[in-house]
Motif scaffolding. Sequence first.
Motif, short mmCIF file in Angstrom:
data_model
loop_
_atom_site.label_atom_id
_atom_site.label_comp_id
_atom_site.label_asym_id
_atom_site.label_seq_id
_atom_site.Cartn_x
_atom_site.Cartn_y
_atom_site.Cartn_z
N ASN A 17 0.82 -1.21 0.00
CA ASN A 17 0.00 0.00 0.00
C ASN A 17 0.86 1.26 0.00
OD1 ASN A 17 -2.25 -1.59 0.02
ND2 ASN A 17 -2.88 -1.09 2.11
N ILE A 18 1.95 1.24 0.77
CA ILE A 18 2.84 2.40 0.82
C ILE A 18 3.55 2.58 -0.52
CG2 ILE A 18 4.86 3.39 1.95
CD1 ILE A 18 4.02 1.83 4.47
N LYS A 50 1.38 5.95 -7.36
CA LYS A 50 0.22 6.75 -7.78
C LYS A 50 0.58 8.22 -7.91
CE LYS A 50 -3.08 3.66 -5.52
NZ LYS A 50 -3.99 3.52 -4.37
N TYR A 51 1.32 8.72 -6.93
CA TYR A 51 1.60 10.15 -6.90
C TYR A 51 2.96 10.51 -7.48
CZ TYR A 51 -2.48 10.65 -3.91
OH TYR A 51 -3.76 10.63 -3.44
N LEU A 79 13.29 -2.27 14.63
CA LEU A 79 13.82 -2.30 13.28
C LEU A 79 13.06 -1.27 12.46
CD1 LEU A 79 14.32 -6.08 12.39
CD2 LEU A 79 16.03 -4.40 13.11
N CYS A 80 13.79 -0.46 11.71
CA CYS A 80 13.19 0.64 10.96
C CYS A 80 13.36 0.40 9.46
CB CYS A 80 13.83 1.98 11.34
SG CYS A 80 13.73 2.33 13.10
N LEU A 81 12.25 0.45 8.77
CA LEU A 81 12.26 0.32 7.32
C LEU A 81 11.77 1.64 6.74
CD1 LEU A 81 12.60 -1.44 4.78
CD2 LEU A 81 10.19 -2.09 5.02
N ALA A 82 12.68 2.38 6.10
CA ALA A 82 12.36 3.68 5.52
C ALA A 82 12.12 3.51 4.02
CB ALA A 82 13.48 4.68 5.77
N ILE A 83 10.97 4.02 3.55
CA ILE A 83 10.62 3.97 2.12
C ILE A 83 10.53 5.41 1.62
CG2 ILE A 83 8.98 3.13 0.41
CD1 ILE A 83 8.50 1.75 3.79
N SER A 84 11.49 5.82 0.83
CA SER A 84 11.52 7.19 0.31
C SER A 84 11.38 7.18 -1.20
CB SER A 84 12.81 7.90 0.73
OG SER A 84 13.94 7.19 0.25
N ASP A 85 10.84 8.27 -1.75
CA ASP A 85 10.64 8.38 -3.20
C ASP A 85 11.06 9.77 -3.67
OD1 ASP A 85 8.34 10.30 -3.18
OD2 ASP A 85 7.33 8.65 -2.15
N ASN A 86 11.10 9.94 -4.98
CA ASN A 86 11.44 11.23 -5.57
C ASN A 86 10.22 11.87 -6.21
OD1 ASN A 86 11.19 9.35 -7.60
ND2 ASN A 86 12.79 10.26 -8.90
N GLY A 87 9.07 11.65 -5.56
CA GLY A 87 7.81 12.18 -6.07
C GLY A 87 7.65 13.67 -5.79
N GLY A 110 -5.72 3.13 1.29
CA GLY A 110 -4.45 2.40 1.32
C GLY A 110 -3.58 2.72 2.52
N LEU A 111 -3.32 4.00 2.77
CA LEU A 111 -2.45 4.37 3.89
C LEU A 111 -3.14 4.16 5.23
CD1 LEU A 111 -0.67 7.60 2.55
CD2 LEU A 111 0.20 5.27 2.69
N ALA A 112 -4.46 4.36 5.29
CA ALA A 112 -5.18 4.10 6.54
C ALA A 112 -5.09 2.63 6.91
CB ALA A 112 -6.64 4.53 6.38
N ILE A 113 -5.23 1.75 5.91
CA ILE A 113 -5.10 0.32 6.16
C ILE A 113 -3.67 -0.03 6.55
CG2 ILE A 113 -5.13 -1.94 5.04
CD1 ILE A 113 -7.56 -0.99 3.45
#
Length: 392
Positions: free
Chosen positions: A284-285, A291-292, A311-319, A351-354
């Motif tokens: 979902n993330i 999408k954006y 444990l930290c999982l960082a998800i970054s984008d160039n949006g 998606g993000l709420a779930i």
Amino acid sequence: MPDNLKWTNQYHKHLRARAMTRRGHGWDAGRGRHPRHHKEFHRYHKVVRISRPLVFIFYLLMIYLLFSWAGYKAIGIILAVLISIKEISQLYFLWRLDKRIFEPIVKLNAGVQEIAKGNYNVSIASDVENEIGLLIDSFNEMARKLAAGEKLHQDYEENRKNLIASISHDLKTPIAAIQGYIEAILAGAADSRDKLEKYLQVIDNNTAYVNRLIDDLLLFSQLDIKKLDFKFETLEFEAYMNDLIEELRFELNERGARLEYRVDLNHNYPVAIDGKRFYQALRNIVGNAVKYGPESGLTLKLELNRQGEFLCLAISDNGPGIPEDKLEHIFERFYRIDRERTKDLMSTGLGLAIARELIEAHRGRIEAASQVGQGSCFTIYLPVNREEQSSL
């Protein structure tokens, strides 16, 4: 001494000791009340009950002594002084009784009337330290809880209305599109095979959107009422993520996007997760970033490290990034940053709420940071399984 009598005396001593313990460590002690204020009602009652016969005996004695030692004139003066002292003492007693008992009771009654009218935002000011003061403290605490409960109820009703309105709107749009194209086909507007396939494709897309929306609504409702079954198992998270990354990388490459993954761990830490549900949250993330994000040149960077017990999982984008005034709302149900843009992407807005609900079900949390024009970063925190870690 007979054994029964001895046992009875010991039992009464035990009861008195328990009573003393309650008085020393009971509700008043917990509230910080001074012990001398604990039995003020009983003290007032005892003073009134005992003082009446004592005052009567005192008056008889004084009259006898006065008649024995002084003349009638001195007796009159002394009686007047005594009566004056008695009246002043009685006025002081009544004033104190009114200030410490009757006035607080009147305030308490007014507060109860406000509660009966439905006004829970009421608080009674009181500085008396007796049973009435404790009662007022309890009343104020009750009023605070009622006000909080009323606010929670109002928020629930508001959320329920918004949820119904959002569902109605999100269902009405695709259903209207499906109905319109079906009517066009029945009316013979699709006079060529290409046009018919175009109409059918639109119908298929809208039908798929309705199915996704219903699935997301069902999942979110199960999460909301804590009825979703989780199958937790302790997994080595780095190994689990390695398998997940390969699948995500393949899907993103097909969309023309690039995925970078970096691990900064010195152990393969165990984490208790439901692999299917966590994968759904991560998808979902990632799906939100797709999408954006830009139509071409999208890059997703995932970094796994440890911070304290998580444990930290960082998800970054160039949006395009998320405006600051909208960032705090992105985990709300049916919230869309750009409704016009997501309309074509068939976003359900859940998606993000779930994702947040799924991560919190893992005793973790999710945070978001973003700058307009520089992209966004979602960070998932999952607690390390301490029992399994100790065996490493």
